[in-house]
Design a protein around this motif. Sequence first.
Motif, short mmCIF file in Angstrom:
data_model
loop_
_atom_site.label_atom_id
_atom_site.label_comp_id
_atom_site.label_asym_id
_atom_site.label_seq_id
_atom_site.Cartn_x
_atom_site.Cartn_y
_atom_site.Cartn_z
N LYS A 1 0.78 -1.27 -0.13
CA LYS A 1 -0.14 -0.13 -0.12
C LYS A 1 0.65 1.28 0.36
O LYS A 1 0.38 2.35 -0.08
CB LYS A 1 -1.15 -0.19 1.18
CG LYS A 1 -1.65 -1.19 1.38
CD LYS A 1 -2.86 -0.96 2.50
CE LYS A 1 -3.91 -2.70 2.15
NZ LYS A 1 -4.85 -2.44 1.16
N LEU A 2 2.31 1.00 -0.40
CA LEU A 2 2.95 2.10 -0.31
C LEU A 2 3.27 2.79 -1.58
O LEU A 2 3.39 1.91 -2.77
CB LEU A 2 4.43 1.40 0.09
CG LEU A 2 4.05 0.98 1.91
CD1 LEU A 2 5.61 0.99 2.89
CD2 LEU A 2 3.76 2.43 3.28
N TYR A 3 3.97 4.19 -1.79
CA TYR A 3 3.94 4.58 -2.83
C TYR A 3 5.39 5.20 -2.65
O TYR A 3 6.07 5.25 -1.85
CB TYR A 3 2.86 5.94 -2.82
CG TYR A 3 1.63 5.05 -3.29
CD1 TYR A 3 1.50 5.33 -4.82
CD2 TYR A 3 0.56 5.45 -2.26
CE1 TYR A 3 -0.39 5.14 -4.74
CE2 TYR A 3 -0.29 4.85 -2.53
CZ TYR A 3 -1.37 4.74 -3.79
OH TYR A 3 -2.23 4.61 -4.08
N ARG A 4 6.44 4.96 -3.95
CA ARG A 4 7.68 5.93 -3.95
C ARG A 4 7.63 7.27 -4.80
O ARG A 4 6.66 7.38 -6.05
CB ARG A 4 8.66 5.34 -4.56
CG ARG A 4 8.45 4.44 -5.65
CD ARG A 4 9.91 3.12 -5.71
NE ARG A 4 9.58 2.31 -6.98
CZ ARG A 4 8.50 1.99 -7.27
NH1 ARG A 4 7.77 1.48 -6.63
NH2 ARG A 4 8.65 1.54 -9.31
N VAL A 5 8.57 7.79 -4.82
CA VAL A 5 8.60 9.37 -5.09
C VAL A 5 10.33 9.56 -5.32
O VAL A 5 10.80 9.10 -4.36
CB VAL A 5 8.05 10.61 -4.54
CG1 VAL A 5 6.81 10.83 -4.84
CG2 VAL A 5 8.10 11.11 -2.86
N TYR A 6 10.74 10.55 -5.99
CA TYR A 6 12.14 10.73 -6.89
C TYR A 6 12.40 12.21 -6.42
O TYR A 6 12.00 13.33 -7.36
CB TYR A 6 12.97 9.88 -8.00
CG TYR A 6 12.35 8.53 -7.68
CD1 TYR A 6 13.91 7.62 -7.10
CD2 TYR A 6 11.43 8.06 -8.30
CE1 TYR A 6 13.12 6.54 -7.22
CE2 TYR A 6 11.11 6.45 -8.07
CZ TYR A 6 12.81 5.75 -7.57
OH TYR A 6 11.83 4.58 -7.58
N VAL A 7 13.11 12.72 -5.73
CA VAL A 7 13.23 14.38 -4.76
C VAL A 7 14.64 14.29 -5.24
O VAL A 7 15.43 13.37 -5.43
CB VAL A 7 13.05 14.46 -3.75
CG1 VAL A 7 13.45 16.05 -3.80
CG2 VAL A 7 11.40 13.93 -3.59
N ASP A 8 15.36 15.43 -6.44
CA ASP A 8 16.20 15.63 -6.48
C ASP A 8 16.37 17.24 -6.46
O ASP A 8 15.62 17.82 -6.25
CB ASP A 8 16.29 16.07 -8.51
CG ASP A 8 17.62 16.39 -8.92
OD1 ASP A 8 18.51 15.69 -8.32
OD2 ASP A 8 17.70 17.53 -9.94
N VAL A 9 17.96 17.15 -5.41
CA VAL A 9 17.48 18.17 -4.13
C VAL A 9 19.53 18.88 -4.52
O VAL A 9 20.00 18.70 -5.06
CB VAL A 9 17.20 18.18 -2.83
CG1 VAL A 9 15.96 17.06 -2.60
CG2 VAL A 9 18.97 17.03 -2.30
N ASP A 10 19.35 20.73 -4.05
CA ASP A 10 20.41 20.70 -3.90
C ASP A 10 21.22 21.23 -2.66
O ASP A 10 19.54 21.23 -1.51
CB ASP A 10 20.56 21.61 -4.95
CG ASP A 10 20.81 21.51 -6.94
OD1 ASP A 10 22.05 20.54 -6.47
OD2 ASP A 10 20.50 22.68 -7.40
N LEU A 11 21.89 21.40 -2.66
CA LEU A 11 22.80 21.98 -0.59
C LEU A 11 22.07 23.19 -1.23
O LEU A 11 22.61 24.22 -2.40
CB LEU A 11 24.05 21.32 -0.61
CG LEU A 11 24.27 20.17 -0.33
CD1 LEU A 11 25.74 19.80 -0.02
CD2 LEU A 11 23.23 19.75 0.43
N PRO A 12 22.00 23.96 -0.37
CA PRO A 12 21.68 25.41 0.00
C PRO A 12 23.13 25.84 -0.59
O PRO A 12 24.09 25.42 0.36
CB PRO A 12 21.00 26.03 1.49
CG PRO A 12 20.34 24.67 1.57
CD PRO A 12 21.24 23.68 1.60
N THR A 13 22.99 26.97 -0.70
CA THR A 13 24.41 27.81 -1.28
C THR A 13 24.66 28.74 -0.57
O THR A 13 23.48 29.60 -0.37
CB THR A 13 25.05 27.64 -2.75
OG1 THR A 13 23.73 29.33 -3.19
CG2 THR A 13 25.14 26.77 -3.65
N ALA A 14 25.67 29.69 -0.29
CA ALA A 14 25.49 30.97 0.30
C ALA A 14 24.21 32.06 0.01
O ALA A 14 24.13 32.45 1.16
CB ALA A 14 27.27 31.58 0.31
#
Length: 73
Positions: free
Chosen positions: A39-52
């Motif tokens: 009953k579970l789902y999955r998502v893919y997230v593309d992230v960046d680390l915050p810059t100054a």
Amino acid sequence: MNIRLTGTPDELREACARLGEVFELRELSEPYRNRGASKLYRVYVDVDLPTAGTSPSTSASPPPLRIARRELK
């Protein structure tokens, strides 16, 4: 960075919101139902680390996570 999240629709919504507090969210996939009787789902997230010069709270938010009702049976 790419992150895969697996959980219930409510857990995925909350996790994506919390990730947006820490990272700059670039992209969020459509939810995919896990295989078999899960009953579970999955998502893919593309992230960046915050810059100054940026912070997660000021970066653009991804579209809301939408899961079709017919898939929630």
